[in-house]
Design a protein around this motif. Structure first.
Motif, short mmCIF file in Angstrom:
data_model
loop_
_atom_site.label_atom_id
_atom_site.label_comp_id
_atom_site.label_asym_id
_atom_site.label_seq_id
_atom_site.Cartn_x
_atom_site.Cartn_y
_atom_site.Cartn_z
N THR A 276 0.84 -1.20 0.00
CA THR A 276 0.00 0.00 0.00
C THR A 276 0.87 1.25 0.00
O THR A 276 1.81 1.35 0.78
N MET A 303 -3.99 -7.65 -8.22
CA MET A 303 -5.12 -6.72 -7.99
C MET A 303 -4.61 -5.31 -7.73
O MET A 303 -3.53 -5.13 -7.18
N VAL A 305 -6.21 -1.56 -6.09
CA VAL A 305 -7.34 -0.80 -5.57
C VAL A 305 -6.85 0.61 -5.25
O VAL A 305 -5.80 0.79 -4.64
N GLN A 306 -7.60 1.63 -5.67
CA GLN A 306 -7.24 3.00 -5.33
C GLN A 306 -8.42 3.68 -4.66
O GLN A 306 -9.55 3.58 -5.11
N ASN A 307 -8.13 4.33 -3.54
CA ASN A 307 -9.17 5.07 -2.83
C ASN A 307 -8.90 6.55 -2.97
O ASN A 307 -7.76 6.97 -3.01
N MET A 384 -9.63 -6.33 -0.08
CA MET A 384 -9.65 -5.90 -1.48
C MET A 384 -10.59 -6.81 -2.24
O MET A 384 -10.77 -7.97 -1.87
N SER A 386 -11.70 -7.95 -6.37
CA SER A 386 -11.59 -7.75 -7.81
C SER A 386 -12.48 -8.76 -8.51
O SER A 386 -12.77 -9.82 -7.97
N CYS A 394 -11.46 -12.05 -3.31
CA CYS A 394 -11.34 -11.18 -2.15
C CYS A 394 -10.00 -11.43 -1.47
O CYS A 394 -9.61 -12.59 -1.28
#
Ligand code: ASP
Ligand code: MG
Length: 417
Positions: A276, A303, A305-307, A384, A386, A394
């Protein structure tokens, strides 16, 4: 992939049988394989055999290389590793001969398997089926050493660990075989790992796409490229055990029946870490520069993930990579994030990825909701998510892997079939 040869055209069934390492683990097993080959041939079929090295042999050879060199040259590595399959091909041909049948062993080179030059992970480019066709026409059972070919310089190459499956499927495609049987030490493809869930059920059939997803998720039954080839050239594959006569699992084109069930399987992959990047400025080009740096370092990302945190105008980006790449990925990411003025980089190496797979999820609603619901009721936090058309994955805490697999397997009714 290109084929040179006439291909098929005969009324007899042409079957390619591939025997994995445990199936040819010693001379007794090789004799048993010879019997099975001969019994298929005696039913009037034409048979081409492809063999792996004896179980443990490839690892042993890699061990030797690491003893004589800190960084073994990949060209030499390929010649070394290809020898394991040569041994079993010659022994298997001899064993078939002693049962009174004509048989000949062939190396990858002898059956015209041409690959690119990426040593230790070469890709097949073409096959000249002529030599095999000639042997078959003469009533000889060819036994091909799997896992190998030659490149444009006639140097020996190997196809990557587990690559004999790909040799078998490529030969089946080149010869337009009716069937390619992959013999192993399990009875087929299961709804999940039977070591985790004892109710796991052997699937009668599974689609090529589902198999590809299962394989990429760590259900290592078949070499991934072999499934890609089988799909492309429509070669029906059967995965079955050489230790008994159970029918195995058919890997084939998708059909209506397969779509009727919600999901076909559950897979877990403990071989991942999550990286991260904290507090990266929220502006164009940030993700591009981080992932460009990772790509340049040859790291495969799974995977992402961007917040976006609207208050601080900064964002966190998380991604997963395989454990083997974790150190390199962390170094590269730290360097990239310093240049971006990110707040920091963290790594979590106690995660796993649990996935459900099935062509049926395209026509059923609420499959994802059900998965998240099942996990939450089991008290498992999802870090996470996808999805693809036929897969939902997950990332969770590694400690919960088995519980997640077991509860999902139960909730989706996989044991009942
Ligand atoms: N002998 C090679 C390996 O162990 C190839 C194979 O068995 O398919 O990876
Ligand atoms: Mg294998």
């Amino acid at each position: 992939m290109e084929f040179f040869g006439s291909g098929g055209g005969d009324s007899l069934a042409l079957i390619v049988q591939k025997y994995g390492g445990t199936s040819v683990a010693d001379t007794e097993r090789i004799k048993a394989v010879a019997k099975r080959v001969v019994s298929t041939a005696s039913e009037g079929n034409k048979v081409v055999v492809v063999v792996s090295a004896m179980a443990g042999e490839t690892d042993k050879l890699i061990g030797f290389a690491n003893k004589v060199s800190e960084n073994p040259d990949e060209r030499e590595m390929d010649l070394l590793l290809s020898s394991g399959e040569r041994i079993t091909s010659a022994l298997t041909a001899m064993a078939i001969q002693s049962l009174g049948y004509g048989s000949k062993s062939f190396t990858g080179r002898q059956v015209g398997i041409k690959t690119d030059s990426s040593h230790t992970k070469a890709m097949i480019e073409s096959i000249e089926a002529v030599r095999l066709e000639k042997a078959l026409a003469e009533g000889i059972i060819p036994v091909v050493a799997g896992f190998q070919g030659i490149n444009e310089f006639s140097d020996v190459t190997t196809l990557g660990r587990g690559g004999s499956d790909t040799t078998a499927v490529a030969i089946a495609a080149a010869l337009k075989a009716d069937l390619c049987e992959i013999y192993t030490d399990v009875e087929g493809v299961y709804t999940t790992d039977p070591r985790i869930v004892k109710e796991a059920r052997k699937l009668e059939k599974i689609s090529f796409d589902e198999m590809l997803e299962m394989a990429s998720l760590g259900a290592k039954v078949l070499h991934n490229r072999s499934v890609e080839f089988a799909k492309k050239y429509k070669v029906p594959l059967v995965v079955r055990s050489s230790f008994n006569n159970a029918p195995g699992t058919l890997v084939t084109m998708e059909d209506k029946e397969m779509e009727q069930i919600e999901i076909s399987g559950v897979a877990a992959d403990k071989n991942q870490v999550r990286v991260t990047i904290l507090g990266v400025p929220d502006r164009p080009g940030i993700a591009a520069s981080v992932f460009r740096a990772l790509a340049d370092a040859n790291i495969v990302i799974d995977m992402i993930v961007q917040n976006i945190s609207t208050e601080t105008k900064a964002t966190d980006i998380s991604f997963t990579v395989s454990k083997a790449d974790s150190k390199k990925a962390l170094d590269v990411t730290k360097k990239a994030s310093e240049q971006l003025n990110a707040r920091g980089v963290t790594m979590n190496d106690s995660v796993s990825k649990v996935s459900i797979v099935g062509v049926g999820m395209q026509s059923h609603v609420g499959v994802a909701a059900k998965m998240f619901d099942v996990l939450s009721k089991a008290g498992i936090n999802i870090m996470m998510i996808s999805t693809s058309e036929i897969k939902i994955s997950c990332v969770i805490d590694i400690a919960h892997t088995e519980t997640a697999v077991r509860t999902l397997h139960g909730a989706f009714g996989l044991a009942e079939g």
